[in-house]
Design a protein around this motif. Structure first.
Motif, mmCIF file in Angstrom:
data_model
loop_
_atom_site.group_PDB
_atom_site.id
_atom_site.type_symbol
_atom_site.label_atom_id
_atom_site.label_comp_id
_atom_site.label_asym_id
_atom_site.label_seq_id
_atom_site.Cartn_x
_atom_site.Cartn_y
_atom_site.Cartn_z
ATOM 1 N N THR A 166 -4.755 6.521 -2.365
ATOM 2 C CA THR A 166 -4.170 5.299 -1.813
ATOM 3 C C THR A 166 -4.176 4.232 -2.897
ATOM 4 O OG1 THR A 166 -4.288 3.680 -0.008
ATOM 5 C CG2 THR A 166 -6.379 4.450 -0.890
ATOM 6 N N VAL A 193 0.462 5.664 -0.080
ATOM 7 C CA VAL A 193 -0.454 6.789 0.076
ATOM 8 C C VAL A 193 0.248 8.030 -0.470
ATOM 9 C CG1 VAL A 193 -1.781 8.202 1.689
ATOM 10 C CG2 VAL A 193 -1.503 5.740 2.112
ATOM 11 N N GLN A 234 0.847 -1.193 0.000
ATOM 12 C CA GLN A 234 0.000 0.000 0.000
ATOM 13 C C GLN A 234 0.879 1.239 0.000
ATOM 14 O OE1 GLN A 234 -2.269 0.813 3.568
ATOM 15 N NE2 GLN A 234 -3.660 2.220 2.516
ATOM 16 N N ALA A 236 -9.416 -0.106 2.352
ATOM 17 C CA ALA A 236 -8.552 1.042 2.048
ATOM 18 C C ALA A 236 -9.367 2.308 1.862
ATOM 19 C CB ALA A 236 -7.719 0.743 0.810
#
Length: 207
Positions: free
Chosen positions: A177, A115, A113, A200
């Motif tokens: 994200t 961001v 992940q 998410a």
């Protein structure tokens, strides 16, 4: 007879000499206490500077966006059975993340992940649909998208010489994200992304 006629005049002269005033009969009975009132001059006021009554507009400061708050937690991913690891298994192209985290499945599949804080994140999602920017650095082939996730979301799958998997990009305000699951098959990666994408999206509300 001559002496008696002078007597009244002598008395008058004697009285005038004892009074201490001149023998001026025209002014003898004037009031000696007359005073002159002083002339009062009004003070001159000093010039004054006008005071502005305009109130300056209040200044507003936009609080910084907390990208770390958007990262998924172990509690968020409890149903995935993953363990957090130290580094990403991929690097976004031309889009260095403001926060990132990586996990690994017992099977060896990976979940990454990133961001990103950027203006008009939804516009960047639209660009990703067209160019694939920030999604893939391996030259892999883009496969059919995941089921529709909304105008501010984009899903895709890829197959390459060594990697295969699926990903999703989700935007909200100035936050983007991106999650990517790499697995042994595209179907497994796709199923994982479909499960994780709503998590998410909810995490974006924590910023």
């Amino acid at each position: 007879m001559f002496r008696r006629a002078l007597a009244p005049a002598a008395v008058l002269l004697l009285a005038a000499g004892c009074s201490g005033r001149a023998n001026d009969l025209d002014t003898y009975y004037d009031d000696p206490t007359t005073t002159v009132e002083p002339t009062l001059v009004a003070p001159v006021a000093a010039p004054t500077t006008p005071v502005s009554t305009t109130t300056p507009p209040p200044t507003t400061t936009t609080p910084p966006v907390d990208a770390d708050a958007v990262l998924l937690t172990d509690d968020d991913l409890a149903g995935e059975g993953v363990e957090q690891v130290g580094s990403l298994s991929y690097t976004p192209l031309n889009c260095a993340p403001d926060a990132s985290a990586a996990w690994e499945y017992p099977s060896g599949s990976t979940l990454d992940q990133t961001v990103h804080v950027l203006p008009d994140a939804a516009g960047r999602v639209a660009e990703m649909r067209e160019t694939g920017e920030c999604l893939d650095t391996d030259g892999t082939t883009t496969r059919p998208d995941l089921p529709e996730l909304g105008d501010d979301r984009f899903g895709w799958c890829f197959v390459g010489p060594t990697d295969r998997g699926c990903g999703a990009a989700i935007a909200k305000g100035d936050l983007l994200t991106v999650i990517v699951v790499k697995a042994g098959t595209v179907d497994r990666a796709s199923a994982a992304v479909v499960r994780i994408a709503p998590l998410a999206a909810d995490a974006l509300g924590r910023a």
